[in-house]
Enzyme design. Structure first.
Site, PDB file in Angstrom:
ATOM      1  N   ASP A  98       0.865  -1.184   0.000  1.00  0.00           N
ATOM      2  CA  ASP A  98       0.000   0.000   0.000  1.00  0.00           C
ATOM      3  C   ASP A  98       0.904   1.239   0.000  1.00  0.00           C
ATOM      4  O   ASP A  98       1.719   1.414   0.911  1.00  0.00           O
ATOM      5  CB  ASP A  98      -0.852  -0.056   1.275  1.00  0.00           C
ATOM      6  N   ILE A  99       0.745   2.080  -0.975  1.00  0.00           N
ATOM      7  CA  ILE A  99       1.653   3.224  -1.117  1.00  0.00           C
ATOM      8  C   ILE A  99       1.546   4.192   0.064  1.00  0.00           C
ATOM      9  O   ILE A  99       2.512   4.875   0.394  1.00  0.00           O
ATOM     10  CB  ILE A  99       1.416   3.949  -2.465  1.00  0.00           C
ATOM     11  N   ASN A 101      -6.808  12.541 -11.212  1.00  0.00           N
ATOM     12  CA  ASN A 101      -7.444  12.902 -12.482  1.00  0.00           C
ATOM     13  C   ASN A 101      -7.171  14.389 -12.742  1.00  0.00           C
ATOM     14  O   ASN A 101      -6.732  15.106 -11.842  1.00  0.00           O
ATOM     15  CB  ASN A 101      -8.950  12.602 -12.464  1.00  0.00           C
ATOM     16  N   GLY A 157      -9.614   4.164  -6.069  1.00  0.00           N
ATOM     17  CA  GLY A 157      -8.282   3.603  -6.289  1.00  0.00           C
ATOM     18  C   GLY A 157      -7.243   4.227  -5.380  1.00  0.00           C
ATOM     19  O   GLY A 157      -7.502   4.540  -4.221  1.00  0.00           O
ATOM     20  N   VAL A 158      -6.065   4.428  -5.925  1.00  0.00           N
ATOM     21  CA  VAL A 158      -4.957   4.908  -5.116  1.00  0.00           C
ATOM     22  C   VAL A 158      -5.206   6.347  -4.658  1.00  0.00           C
ATOM     23  O   VAL A 158      -4.810   6.748  -3.570  1.00  0.00           O
ATOM     24  CB  VAL A 158      -3.626   4.723  -5.887  1.00  0.00           C
ATOM     25  N   ASP A 159      -5.903   7.121  -5.470  1.00  0.00           N
ATOM     26  CA  ASP A 159      -6.236   8.499  -5.110  1.00  0.00           C
ATOM     27  C   ASP A 159      -7.096   8.541  -3.833  1.00  0.00           C
ATOM     28  O   ASP A 159      -6.812   9.299  -2.900  1.00  0.00           O
ATOM     29  CB  ASP A 159      -6.986   9.132  -6.300  1.00  0.00           C
ATOM     30  N   SER A 207      -2.038   5.076 -14.138  1.00  0.00           N
ATOM     31  CA  SER A 207      -2.904   4.781 -15.303  1.00  0.00           C
ATOM     32  C   SER A 207      -3.297   3.310 -15.465  1.00  0.00           C
ATOM     33  O   SER A 207      -4.046   2.986 -16.381  1.00  0.00           O
ATOM     34  CB  SER A 207      -2.274   5.251 -16.635  1.00  0.00           C
ATOM     35  N   THR A 208      -2.786   2.418 -14.592  1.00  0.00           N
ATOM     36  CA  THR A 208      -3.050   0.989 -14.838  1.00  0.00           C
ATOM     37  C   THR A 208      -4.307   0.472 -14.139  1.00  0.00           C
ATOM     38  O   THR A 208      -4.607  -0.723 -14.203  1.00  0.00           O
ATOM     39  CB  THR A 208      -1.860   0.108 -14.403  1.00  0.00           C
ATOM     40  N   GLY A 209      -5.031   1.363 -13.449  1.00  0.00           N
ATOM     41  CA  GLY A 209      -6.276   0.941 -12.807  1.00  0.00           C
ATOM     42  C   GLY A 209      -7.452   1.312 -13.698  1.00  0.00           C
ATOM     43  O   GLY A 209      -7.601   0.812 -14.823  1.00  0.00           O
TER      44      GLY A 209
HETATM   45  P1  ADP Z   1      -5.593   5.339 -12.674  1.00  0.00           P
HETATM   46  O1  ADP Z   1      -6.879   6.105 -12.738  1.00  0.00           O
HETATM   47  O2  ADP Z   1      -4.376   6.208 -12.932  1.00  0.00           O
HETATM   48  O3  ADP Z   1      -5.633   4.101 -13.486  1.00  0.00           O
HETATM   49  P2  ADP Z   1      -6.061   3.845 -10.178  1.00  0.00           P
HETATM   50  O4  ADP Z   1      -6.046   4.375  -8.801  1.00  0.00           O
HETATM   51  O5  ADP Z   1      -7.361   3.332 -10.713  1.00  0.00           O
HETATM   52  O6  ADP Z   1      -5.436   4.999 -11.108  1.00  0.00           O
HETATM   53  O7  ADP Z   1      -4.995   2.679 -10.303  1.00  0.00           O
HETATM   54  C1  ADP Z   1      -3.604   2.853 -10.420  1.00  0.00           C
HETATM   55  C2  ADP Z   1      -2.908   1.666  -9.790  1.00  0.00           C
HETATM   56  O8  ADP Z   1      -2.843   1.845  -8.379  1.00  0.00           O
HETATM   57  C3  ADP Z   1      -3.610   0.339 -10.011  1.00  0.00           C
HETATM   58  O9  ADP Z   1      -2.630  -0.619 -10.437  1.00  0.00           O
HETATM   59  C4  ADP Z   1      -4.171  -0.024  -8.633  1.00  0.00           C
HETATM   60  O10 ADP Z   1      -4.186  -1.423  -8.414  1.00  0.00           O
HETATM   61  C5  ADP Z   1      -3.143   0.622  -7.750  1.00  0.00           C
HETATM   62  N1  ADP Z   1      -3.559   0.930  -6.358  1.00  0.00           N
HETATM   63  C6  ADP Z   1      -4.797   1.094  -5.832  1.00  0.00           C
HETATM   64  N2  ADP Z   1      -4.723   1.372  -4.516  1.00  0.00           N
HETATM   65  C7  ADP Z   1      -3.399   1.388  -4.197  1.00  0.00           C
HETATM   66  C8  ADP Z   1      -2.648   1.596  -3.001  1.00  0.00           C
HETATM   67  N3  ADP Z   1      -3.258   1.872  -1.827  1.00  0.00           N
HETATM   68  N4  ADP Z   1      -1.283   1.526  -3.063  1.00  0.00           N
HETATM   69  C9  ADP Z   1      -0.657   1.263  -4.213  1.00  0.00           C
HETATM   70  N5  ADP Z   1      -1.298   1.057  -5.383  1.00  0.00           N
HETATM   71  C10 ADP Z   1      -2.654   1.112  -5.372  1.00  0.00           C
END
Ligand code: ADP
Length: 190
Positions: free
Chosen positions: A16-17, A30, A38-40, A125-127
């Site tokens: 988890d970042i 975005n 997601g990560v945001d 961008s991979t989510g």
């Molecule tokens: P984007 O819209 O740029 O695709 P996302 O948040 O949907 O962004 O996904 C980007 C990546 O971050 C994905 O590979 C997702 O699995 C990953 N991700 C989601 N939550 C976390 C987290 N807490 N820590 C690290 N990576 C995460």
């Protein structure tokens, strides 16, 4: 997995970042910087409301795709969050690789400008944005490597950690990194 490029490093970690002990954490935002899932969502939840307040106040017009903007990091242990806007994948012919590379590059420039030594990236961008995992890894690693090569020798080097959320992504990035640093590529894996 950790690979050295002169006095800088790329490290791959799974997790988890928001838990990373680094100077700067990169958010996959975005272009409206409006918050999302997601990560945001994870970064805003962990940092607390001051992150969105500062982002709205300082960047009311958002951030263009392929760029990034810095804020402080609220309750996170990092000093900064760099809000990077990667491209939505539209098949690969709409400038996606250039935009993804430039989002990584801008974050690394922000790291240097703000005297950060260590930066953690998610797989931008991979989510939800649908960028194919292997292609994103290749473009990101090349962009980071090119940036390292342009750092002046007087710079002590950067520690770049890419934090992959799941084992499948970690494995994919590890295979790409291994391939890119295979003998003859002027880097030493260890
Ligand atoms: P984007 O819209 O740029 O695709 P996302 O948040 O949907 O962004 O996904 C980007 C990546 O971050 C994905 O590979 C997702 O699995 C990953 N991700 C989601 N939550 C976390 C987290 N807490 N820590 C690290 N990576 C995460």
């Amino acid at each position: 997995m950790r690979v050295q490029f002169s006095n800088s490093y790329i490290e791959l970690a799974q997790g988890d970042i928001t838990r990373q002990q680094v100077d700067a954490i990169v958010n996959a935002a975005n272009s409206a910087l409006a918050g999302g899932g997601g990560v945001d969502g994870a970064i805003h939840d962990a940092a607390g409301p001051s992150l969105m307040q500062e982002t709205r106040r300082r960047f009311p017009n958002g951030c263009p795709t392929g760029s990034a903007v810095p804020t402080s990091a609220g309750k996170l242990s990092a000093k900064f969050v760099f809000h990077a806007v990667g491209p939505v994948w539209r098949g690969g012919q709409k400038g996606e690789p250039e935009l993804l590379a430039s989002a990584y590059r801008r974050c690394l420039e922000l790291a240097v400008e703000n005297q950060c030594r260590s930066v953690a990236f998610p797989a931008i961008s991979t989510g939800v944005y649908g960028y194919p995992r292997d292609l994103a890894a290749e473009t990101a690693i090349e962009a980071i490597r090119e940036f390292f090569a342009k750092l002046p020798p007087s710079h002590g080097g950067l520690e770049v950690r890419v934090v992959l959320f799941d084992a499948g992504s970690f494995g994919a990035w590890a295979r790409v990194l291994e391939r890119l640093v295979a003998p003859g590529s002027h880097a030493a894996a260890r």
